[in-house]
Design a protein around this motif. Structure first.
Motif, PDB file in Angstrom:
ATOM      1  N   SER A  61       0.855  -1.255  -0.127  1.00  0.00           N
ATOM      2  CA  SER A  61      -0.094  -0.083   0.139  1.00  0.00           C
ATOM      3  C   SER A  61       1.025   1.111   0.012  1.00  0.00           C
ATOM      4  O   SER A  61       1.915   1.295   0.523  1.00  0.00           O
ATOM      5  N   GLU A  62       0.050   2.458  -0.363  1.00  0.00           N
ATOM      6  CA  GLU A  62       1.093   3.605  -0.367  1.00  0.00           C
ATOM      7  C   GLU A  62       1.182   4.092   1.021  1.00  0.00           C
ATOM      8  O   GLU A  62       2.343   4.691   1.196  1.00  0.00           O
ATOM      9  N   ARG A  63       0.522   3.806   1.779  1.00  0.00           N
ATOM     10  CA  ARG A  63       0.596   4.167   3.288  1.00  0.00           C
ATOM     11  C   ARG A  63       1.786   3.433   3.668  1.00  0.00           C
ATOM     12  O   ARG A  63       2.704   4.020   4.355  1.00  0.00           O
ATOM     13  N   ASP A  64       1.958   1.928   3.370  1.00  0.00           N
ATOM     14  CA  ASP A  64       3.219   1.529   3.859  1.00  0.00           C
ATOM     15  C   ASP A  64       4.488   1.978   3.323  1.00  0.00           C
ATOM     16  O   ASP A  64       5.634   1.908   3.856  1.00  0.00           O
ATOM     17  N   VAL A  65       4.420   2.352   2.036  1.00  0.00           N
ATOM     18  CA  VAL A  65       5.589   3.012   1.202  1.00  0.00           C
ATOM     19  C   VAL A  65       5.968   4.356   2.196  1.00  0.00           C
ATOM     20  O   VAL A  65       7.106   4.560   2.278  1.00  0.00           O
ATOM     21  N   ARG A  66       5.036   5.028   2.368  1.00  0.00           N
ATOM     22  CA  ARG A  66       5.218   6.291   3.161  1.00  0.00           C
ATOM     23  C   ARG A  66       5.891   6.042   4.631  1.00  0.00           C
ATOM     24  O   ARG A  66       6.780   6.628   4.853  1.00  0.00           O
ATOM     25  N   THR A  67       5.259   5.072   5.205  1.00  0.00           N
ATOM     26  CA  THR A  67       5.929   4.612   6.424  1.00  0.00           C
ATOM     27  C   THR A  67       7.413   4.298   6.478  1.00  0.00           C
ATOM     28  O   THR A  67       7.998   4.779   7.234  1.00  0.00           O
ATOM     29  N   PHE A  68       7.671   3.392   5.639  1.00  0.00           N
ATOM     30  CA  PHE A  68       8.924   3.118   5.309  1.00  0.00           C
ATOM     31  C   PHE A  68       9.803   4.207   5.076  1.00  0.00           C
ATOM     32  O   PHE A  68      11.051   4.027   5.329  1.00  0.00           O
ATOM     33  N   ALA A  69       9.355   4.969   4.026  1.00  0.00           N
ATOM     34  CA  ALA A  69       9.974   6.358   3.747  1.00  0.00           C
ATOM     35  C   ALA A  69      10.531   6.966   5.059  1.00  0.00           C
ATOM     36  O   ALA A  69      11.790   7.369   4.957  1.00  0.00           O
ATOM     37  N   HIS A  70       9.643   7.354   5.837  1.00  0.00           N
ATOM     38  CA  HIS A  70       9.974   7.739   7.169  1.00  0.00           C
ATOM     39  C   HIS A  70      11.029   7.201   7.892  1.00  0.00           C
ATOM     40  O   HIS A  70      11.919   7.874   8.290  1.00  0.00           O
ATOM     41  N   PHE A  71      10.630   5.931   8.159  1.00  0.00           N
ATOM     42  CA  PHE A  71      11.659   5.023   8.902  1.00  0.00           C
ATOM     43  C   PHE A  71      12.882   5.123   8.254  1.00  0.00           C
ATOM     44  O   PHE A  71      14.100   5.436   9.158  1.00  0.00           O
ATOM     45  N   SER A  72      13.136   5.003   7.003  1.00  0.00           N
ATOM     46  CA  SER A  72      14.488   4.630   6.306  1.00  0.00           C
ATOM     47  C   SER A  72      15.209   6.175   6.295  1.00  0.00           C
ATOM     48  O   SER A  72      16.460   6.161   6.565  1.00  0.00           O
ATOM     49  N   GLU A  73      14.294   7.211   6.213  1.00  0.00           N
ATOM     50  CA  GLU A  73      14.936   8.806   6.044  1.00  0.00           C
ATOM     51  C   GLU A  73      15.671   8.821   7.344  1.00  0.00           C
ATOM     52  O   GLU A  73      16.966   9.263   7.527  1.00  0.00           O
ATOM     53  N   PHE A  74      14.977   8.550   8.633  1.00  0.00           N
ATOM     54  CA  PHE A  74      15.567   8.735   9.742  1.00  0.00           C
ATOM     55  C   PHE A  74      16.441   7.780  10.434  1.00  0.00           C
ATOM     56  O   PHE A  74      17.402   7.935  11.299  1.00  0.00           O
ATOM     57  N   PHE A  75      16.430   6.550   9.795  1.00  0.00           N
ATOM     58  CA  PHE A  75      17.535   5.267  10.006  1.00  0.00           C
ATOM     59  C   PHE A  75      18.903   5.821   9.506  1.00  0.00           C
ATOM     60  O   PHE A  75      19.849   6.078  10.279  1.00  0.00           O
ATOM     61  N   VAL A  76      18.892   6.363   8.257  1.00  0.00           N
ATOM     62  CA  VAL A  76      20.131   6.929   7.873  1.00  0.00           C
ATOM     63  C   VAL A  76      20.507   8.133   8.498  1.00  0.00           C
ATOM     64  O   VAL A  76      21.650   8.212   8.711  1.00  0.00           O
ATOM     65  N   LEU A  77      19.753   9.081   8.555  1.00  0.00           N
ATOM     66  CA  LEU A  77      19.828  10.410   9.433  1.00  0.00           C
ATOM     67  C   LEU A  77      20.732   9.984  10.796  1.00  0.00           C
ATOM     68  O   LEU A  77      21.734  10.466  11.071  1.00  0.00           O
ATOM     69  N   THR A  78      20.164   8.911  11.637  1.00  0.00           N
ATOM     70  CA  THR A  78      20.833   8.619  12.846  1.00  0.00           C
ATOM     71  C   THR A  78      22.134   7.811  12.838  1.00  0.00           C
ATOM     72  O   THR A  78      23.016   8.043  13.521  1.00  0.00           O
ATOM     73  N   ALA A  79      22.114   6.960  11.764  1.00  0.00           N
ATOM     74  CA  ALA A  79      23.415   6.437  11.327  1.00  0.00           C
ATOM     75  C   ALA A  79      24.655   7.628  11.082  1.00  0.00           C
ATOM     76  O   ALA A  79      25.728   7.467  11.637  1.00  0.00           O
ATOM     77  N   LEU A  80      24.280   8.538  10.366  1.00  0.00           N
ATOM     78  CA  LEU A  80      25.339   9.478  10.144  1.00  0.00           C
ATOM     79  C   LEU A  80      25.397  10.333  11.153  1.00  0.00           C
ATOM     80  O   LEU A  80      26.791  10.754  11.357  1.00  0.00           O
ATOM     81  N   LEU A  81      24.635  10.672  12.093  1.00  0.00           N
ATOM     82  CA  LEU A  81      24.704  11.342  13.467  1.00  0.00           C
ATOM     83  C   LEU A  81      25.682  10.515  14.370  1.00  0.00           C
ATOM     84  O   LEU A  81      26.661  11.195  14.922  1.00  0.00           O
ATOM     85  N   SER A  82      25.425   9.446  14.356  1.00  0.00           N
ATOM     86  CA  SER A  82      26.165   8.505  14.959  1.00  0.00           C
ATOM     87  C   SER A  82      27.841   8.482  14.714  1.00  0.00           C
ATOM     88  O   SER A  82      28.659   8.367  15.547  1.00  0.00           O
ATOM     89  N   ALA A  83      28.139   8.373  13.274  1.00  0.00           N
ATOM     90  CA  ALA A  83      29.221   8.492  12.832  1.00  0.00           C
ATOM     91  C   ALA A  83      29.749   9.688  13.226  1.00  0.00           C
ATOM     92  O   ALA A  83      31.233   9.750  13.543  1.00  0.00           O
ATOM     93  N   ASP A  84      28.956  10.823  13.078  1.00  0.00           N
ATOM     94  CA  ASP A  84      29.658  12.353  13.349  1.00  0.00           C
ATOM     95  C   ASP A  84      30.059  12.088  14.893  1.00  0.00           C
ATOM     96  O   ASP A  84      31.147  12.621  15.072  1.00  0.00           O
ATOM     97  N   VAL A  85      29.299  11.605  15.840  1.00  0.00           N
ATOM     98  CA  VAL A  85      29.714  11.383  17.266  1.00  0.00           C
ATOM     99  C   VAL A  85      30.961  10.639  17.340  1.00  0.00           C
ATOM    100  O   VAL A  85      32.080  10.951  17.973  1.00  0.00           O
ATOM    101  N   LEU A  86      31.079   9.581  16.630  1.00  0.00           N
ATOM    102  CA  LEU A  86      32.397   8.661  16.622  1.00  0.00           C
ATOM    103  C   LEU A  86      33.551   9.354  16.082  1.00  0.00           C
ATOM    104  O   LEU A  86      34.773   9.211  16.780  1.00  0.00           O
ATOM    105  N   LEU A  87      33.488  10.057  15.008  1.00  0.00           N
ATOM    106  CA  LEU A  87      34.385  10.798  14.151  1.00  0.00           C
ATOM    107  C   LEU A  87      34.808  12.137  15.054  1.00  0.00           C
ATOM    108  O   LEU A  87      35.769  12.457  14.533  1.00  0.00           O
TER     109      LEU A  87
END
Length: 165
Positions: A61-87
């Motif tokens: 469903s389009e709703r599932d796609v939107r939910t996954f888009a939200h989840f994945s955008e912020f998964f990537v953001l937090t991975a980048l933020l975590s790398a920023d902290v570590l580096l």
């Protein structure tokens, strides 16, 4: 180029990449309702076509796609933020401490960005703020921070085991 300078360059590159990603997230929120719907519809259609081509008949469903888009955008953001902290240049002096403190820094920043993101959507025509989106965004961040912490812990334990040999 010395090791210290290379580390600082990598840190700056990750900071820039994080900033670019935040701009990407916010730019998606600036889309009006029609533009956002068209993007979601196109992605949903492409995914369902791909699934059908490999024999999966149940559509997403389009709703599932939107939910996954939200989840994945912020998964990537937090991975980048975590790398920023570590580096971060401080991490050279206290590497294990910062790697384990990373979730306590990156997840609240993720939550703050998610709140700002929803606020931006509220001012885009045909869009509205939804607390459920902030929750999905933050869950993506928590998952990324958990994975990042497990990787850091595994790396630390492997190094500790090798140093004892």
């Amino acid at each position: 180029m010395t090791k210290i300078n290379a580390r600082k360059i990598v840190f700056i590159c990750f900071l820039v990449l994080t900033a670019v990603w935040i701009v990407f997230v916010f730019s998606n929120s600036l889309d009006n309702g029609v533009e956002s719907g068209e993007k979601s519809s196109a992605v949903t259609s492409a995914l369902n076509s791909a699934l059908t081509s490999v024999g999966i008949k149940k559509p997403i469903s389009e709703r599932d796609v939107r939910t996954f888009a939200h989840f994945s955008e912020f998964f990537v953001l937090t991975a980048l933020l975590s790398a920023d902290v570590l580096l971060c240049p401080l991490s050279k002096k206290i590497p294990q401490t910062l790697s384990f403190l990373s979730p306590f820094i990156s997840v609240p920043v993720c939550f703050l960005v998610a709140c700002i993101d929803e606020l931006i959507q509220n001012f885009s025509a045909g869009r509205a703020m939804q607390f459920s989106d902030v929750c999905v965004d933050t869950l993506g961040g928590i998952c990324a921070a958990t994975l990042f912490t497990l990787i850091c812990l595994s790396t630390y334990l492997i190094r500790l085991k090798k140093s004892k040999k």
